[in-house]
Design a protein around this motif. Structure first.
Motif, PDB file in Angstrom:
ATOM      1  N   PRO A   1       0.840  -1.208   0.000  1.00 60.21           N
ATOM      2  CA  PRO A   1       0.000   0.000   0.000  1.00 60.21           C
ATOM      3  C   PRO A   1       0.877   1.262   0.000  1.00 60.21           C
ATOM      4  O   PRO A   1       1.958   1.281   0.593  1.00 60.21           O
ATOM      5  CB  PRO A   1      -0.785  -0.103   1.312  1.00 60.21           C
ATOM      6  N   GLN A   2       0.399   2.304  -0.646  1.00 57.92           N
ATOM      7  CA  GLN A   2       1.185   3.529  -0.774  1.00 57.92           C
ATOM      8  C   GLN A   2       1.555   4.123   0.576  1.00 57.92           C
ATOM      9  O   GLN A   2       2.664   4.624   0.761  1.00 57.92           O
ATOM     10  CB  GLN A   2       0.439   4.571  -1.620  1.00 57.92           C
ATOM     11  N   GLU A   3       0.654   4.043   1.556  1.00 60.57           N
ATOM     12  CA  GLU A   3       0.969   4.613   2.864  1.00 60.57           C
ATOM     13  C   GLU A   3       2.120   3.863   3.547  1.00 60.57           C
ATOM     14  O   GLU A   3       2.914   4.466   4.273  1.00 60.57           O
ATOM     15  CB  GLU A   3      -0.255   4.676   3.779  1.00 60.57           C
ATOM     16  N   VAL A   4       2.240   2.573   3.286  1.00 56.82           N
ATOM     17  CA  VAL A   4       3.355   1.791   3.832  1.00 56.82           C
ATOM     18  C   VAL A   4       4.654   2.209   3.147  1.00 56.82           C
ATOM     19  O   VAL A   4       5.673   2.428   3.811  1.00 56.82           O
ATOM     20  CB  VAL A   4       3.092   0.276   3.667  1.00 56.82           C
ATOM     21  N   VAL A   5       4.615   2.345   1.836  1.00 58.49           N
ATOM     22  CA  VAL A   5       5.791   2.783   1.093  1.00 58.49           C
ATOM     23  C   VAL A   5       6.216   4.175   1.556  1.00 58.49           C
ATOM     24  O   VAL A   5       7.408   4.426   1.782  1.00 58.49           O
ATOM     25  CB  VAL A   5       5.515   2.781  -0.431  1.00 58.49           C
ATOM     26  N   ASP A   6       5.262   5.061   1.743  1.00 65.84           N
ATOM     27  CA  ASP A   6       5.566   6.423   2.196  1.00 65.84           C
ATOM     28  C   ASP A   6       6.249   6.411   3.561  1.00 65.84           C
ATOM     29  O   ASP A   6       7.206   7.160   3.788  1.00 65.84           O
ATOM     30  CB  ASP A   6       4.298   7.273   2.269  1.00 65.84           C
ATOM     31  N   GLU A   7       5.782   5.548   4.443  1.00 64.34           N
ATOM     32  CA  GLU A   7       6.379   5.467   5.774  1.00 64.34           C
ATOM     33  C   GLU A   7       7.819   4.950   5.702  1.00 64.34           C
ATOM     34  O   GLU A   7       8.707   5.438   6.402  1.00 64.34           O
ATOM     35  CB  GLU A   7       5.531   4.569   6.680  1.00 64.34           C
TER      36      GLU A   7
ATOM     37  N   MET B   1       9.800   5.249   3.072  1.00 69.17           N
ATOM     38  CA  MET B   1      10.603   6.277   2.408  1.00 69.17           C
ATOM     39  C   MET B   1      10.928   7.433   3.358  1.00 69.17           C
ATOM     40  O   MET B   1      11.954   8.086   3.214  1.00 69.17           O
ATOM     41  CB  MET B   1       9.872   6.796   1.164  1.00 69.17           C
ATOM     42  N   ALA B   2      10.078   7.667   4.347  1.00 70.71           N
ATOM     43  CA  ALA B   2      10.305   8.753   5.293  1.00 70.71           C
ATOM     44  C   ALA B   2      11.208   8.342   6.453  1.00 70.71           C
ATOM     45  O   ALA B   2      11.602   9.182   7.261  1.00 70.71           O
ATOM     46  CB  ALA B   2       8.965   9.248   5.843  1.00 70.71           C
ATOM     47  N   SER B   3      11.557   7.067   6.517  1.00 70.59           N
ATOM     48  CA  SER B   3      12.364   6.579   7.635  1.00 70.59           C
ATOM     49  C   SER B   3      13.840   6.508   7.270  1.00 70.59           C
ATOM     50  O   SER B   3      14.221   6.774   6.134  1.00 70.59           O
ATOM     51  CB  SER B   3      11.895   5.182   8.040  1.00 70.59           C
ATOM     52  N   ASP B   4      14.642   6.155   8.255  1.00 71.86           N
ATOM     53  CA  ASP B   4      16.059   5.899   8.031  1.00 71.86           C
ATOM     54  C   ASP B   4      16.385   4.418   8.215  1.00 71.86           C
ATOM     55  O   ASP B   4      17.542   4.043   8.300  1.00 71.86           O
ATOM     56  CB  ASP B   4      16.916   6.710   9.019  1.00 71.86           C
ATOM     57  N   ALA B   5      15.352   3.590   8.286  1.00 73.81           N
ATOM     58  CA  ALA B   5      15.535   2.163   8.559  1.00 73.81           C
ATOM     59  C   ALA B   5      16.210   1.456   7.398  1.00 73.81           C
ATOM     60  O   ALA B   5      15.948   1.752   6.229  1.00 73.81           O
ATOM     61  CB  ALA B   5      14.182   1.518   8.836  1.00 73.81           C
TER      62      ALA B   5
ATOM     63  N   ALA C   1      17.227  -2.192   5.290  1.00 72.75           N
ATOM     64  CA  ALA C   1      16.401  -3.224   4.677  1.00 72.75           C
ATOM     65  C   ALA C   1      15.972  -4.306   5.668  1.00 72.75           C
ATOM     66  O   ALA C   1      14.832  -4.771   5.633  1.00 72.75           O
ATOM     67  CB  ALA C   1      17.138  -3.852   3.496  1.00 72.75           C
ATOM     68  N   LYS C   2      16.843  -4.710   6.568  1.00 75.55           N
ATOM     69  CA  LYS C   2      16.514  -5.756   7.553  1.00 75.55           C
ATOM     70  C   LYS C   2      15.424  -5.270   8.504  1.00 75.55           C
ATOM     71  O   LYS C   2      14.459  -5.991   8.783  1.00 75.55           O
ATOM     72  CB  LYS C   2      17.771  -6.160   8.331  1.00 75.55           C
ATOM     73  N   VAL C   3      15.558  -4.058   8.990  1.00 73.87           N
ATOM     74  CA  VAL C   3      14.557  -3.494   9.899  1.00 73.87           C
ATOM     75  C   VAL C   3      13.225  -3.315   9.173  1.00 73.87           C
ATOM     76  O   VAL C   3      12.169  -3.644   9.718  1.00 73.87           O
ATOM     77  CB  VAL C   3      15.054  -2.158  10.502  1.00 73.87           C
ATOM     78  N   VAL C   4      13.273  -2.822   7.955  1.00 69.10           N
ATOM     79  CA  VAL C   4      12.043  -2.651   7.168  1.00 69.10           C
ATOM     80  C   VAL C   4      11.368  -4.005   6.971  1.00 69.10           C
ATOM     81  O   VAL C   4      10.158  -4.149   7.155  1.00 69.10           O
ATOM     82  CB  VAL C   4      12.336  -1.977   5.809  1.00 69.10           C
ATOM     83  N   SER C   5      12.144  -5.005   6.627  1.00 69.94           N
ATOM     84  CA  SER C   5      11.609  -6.348   6.430  1.00 69.94           C
ATOM     85  C   SER C   5      10.946  -6.874   7.700  1.00 69.94           C
ATOM     86  O   SER C   5       9.820  -7.388   7.664  1.00 69.94           O
ATOM     87  CB  SER C   5      12.728  -7.288   5.992  1.00 69.94           C
ATOM     88  N   ASP C   6      11.633  -6.749   8.820  1.00 69.49           N
ATOM     89  CA  ASP C   6      11.072  -7.202  10.096  1.00 69.49           C
ATOM     90  C   ASP C   6       9.782  -6.454  10.435  1.00 69.49           C
ATOM     91  O   ASP C   6       8.808  -7.040  10.893  1.00 69.49           O
ATOM     92  CB  ASP C   6      12.090  -7.045  11.225  1.00 69.49           C
ATOM     93  N   TRP C   7       9.768  -5.151  10.213  1.00 60.26           N
ATOM     94  CA  TRP C   7       8.596  -4.327  10.488  1.00 60.26           C
ATOM     95  C   TRP C   7       7.422  -4.742   9.597  1.00 60.26           C
ATOM     96  O   TRP C   7       6.289  -4.870  10.069  1.00 60.26           O
ATOM     97  CB  TRP C   7       8.952  -2.855  10.280  1.00 60.26           C
TER      98      TRP C   7
ATOM     99  N   ASP D   1      17.189   1.587  -1.279  1.00 58.74           N
ATOM    100  CA  ASP D   1      18.047   2.189  -2.306  1.00 58.74           C
ATOM    101  C   ASP D   1      17.362   3.367  -2.984  1.00 58.74           C
ATOM    102  O   ASP D   1      17.994   4.394  -3.252  1.00 58.74           O
ATOM    103  CB  ASP D   1      18.450   1.147  -3.357  1.00 58.74           C
ATOM    104  N   ALA D   2      16.069   3.242  -3.254  1.00 58.45           N
ATOM    105  CA  ALA D   2      15.315   4.346  -3.873  1.00 58.45           C
ATOM    106  C   ALA D   2      15.303   5.555  -2.945  1.00 58.45           C
ATOM    107  O   ALA D   2      15.423   6.696  -3.396  1.00 58.45           O
ATOM    108  CB  ALA D   2      13.897   3.896  -4.196  1.00 58.45           C
ATOM    109  N   ARG D   3      15.166   5.309  -1.653  1.00 60.84           N
ATOM    110  CA  ARG D   3      15.168   6.406  -0.676  1.00 60.84           C
ATOM    111  C   ARG D   3      16.516   7.109  -0.674  1.00 60.84           C
ATOM    112  O   ARG D   3      16.594   8.329  -0.650  1.00 60.84           O
ATOM    113  CB  ARG D   3      14.835   5.850   0.713  1.00 60.84           C
ATOM    114  N   LYS D   4      17.594   6.338  -0.719  1.00 61.55           N
ATOM    115  CA  LYS D   4      18.940   6.919  -0.733  1.00 61.55           C
ATOM    116  C   LYS D   4      19.162   7.751  -1.985  1.00 61.55           C
ATOM    117  O   LYS D   4      19.714   8.852  -1.920  1.00 61.55           O
ATOM    118  CB  LYS D   4      19.986   5.815  -0.646  1.00 61.55           C
ATOM    119  N   LYS D   5      18.685   7.250  -3.130  1.00 60.33           N
ATOM    120  CA  LYS D   5      18.833   7.997  -4.380  1.00 60.33           C
ATOM    121  C   LYS D   5      18.019   9.275  -4.348  1.00 60.33           C
ATOM    122  O   LYS D   5      18.442  10.311  -4.853  1.00 60.33           O
ATOM    123  CB  LYS D   5      18.398   7.135  -5.566  1.00 60.33           C
ATOM    124  N   GLN D   6      16.847   9.200  -3.731  1.00 60.82           N
ATOM    125  CA  GLN D   6      15.981  10.370  -3.615  1.00 60.82           C
ATOM    126  C   GLN D   6      16.646  11.439  -2.749  1.00 60.82           C
ATOM    127  O   GLN D   6      16.557  12.628  -3.043  1.00 60.82           O
ATOM    128  CB  GLN D   6      14.648   9.944  -3.007  1.00 60.82           C
TER     129      GLN D   6
END
Length: 77
Positions: free
Chosen positions: A30-36, A38-42, A44-50, A69-74
């Motif tokens: 869902p877009q709201e999950v992706v937005d959250e 993208m707004a974090s500093d977590a 990949a492992k933490v994101v996966s666990d979450w 990676d997309a967040r870092k490029k952004q």
């Protein structure tokens, strides 16, 4: 269509595979999950666990790397 020697064409082979549609796993989030994410500093492992705690059992660090990676490029661009 299979050839006379039994070989399967690439399009037939791909049609039977899980990534045949060319859609990435993260595209189903869902877009709201992706937005959250993208707004974090977590990472990949933490994101996966979450994501797993939120019911996205297919989450893996490798799949989540695409968003990280997309967040870092952004942030750089």
């Amino acid at each position: 269509m299979s050839s006379s020697n039994g070989a399967v064409s690439l399009s037939e082979f791909t049609a039977t595979r899980r990534n045949a549609g060319g859609r990435r796993w993260i595209d189903g989030l869902p877009q709201e999950v992706v937005d959250e994410i993208m707004a974090s500093d977590a990472g990949a492992k933490v994101v996966s666990d979450w994501l797993k705690t939120r019911g996205f059992d297919g989450a893996t660090p490798k799949k989540c790397e695409l968003l990280v990676d997309a967040r870092k490029k952004q942030a750089v661009g």
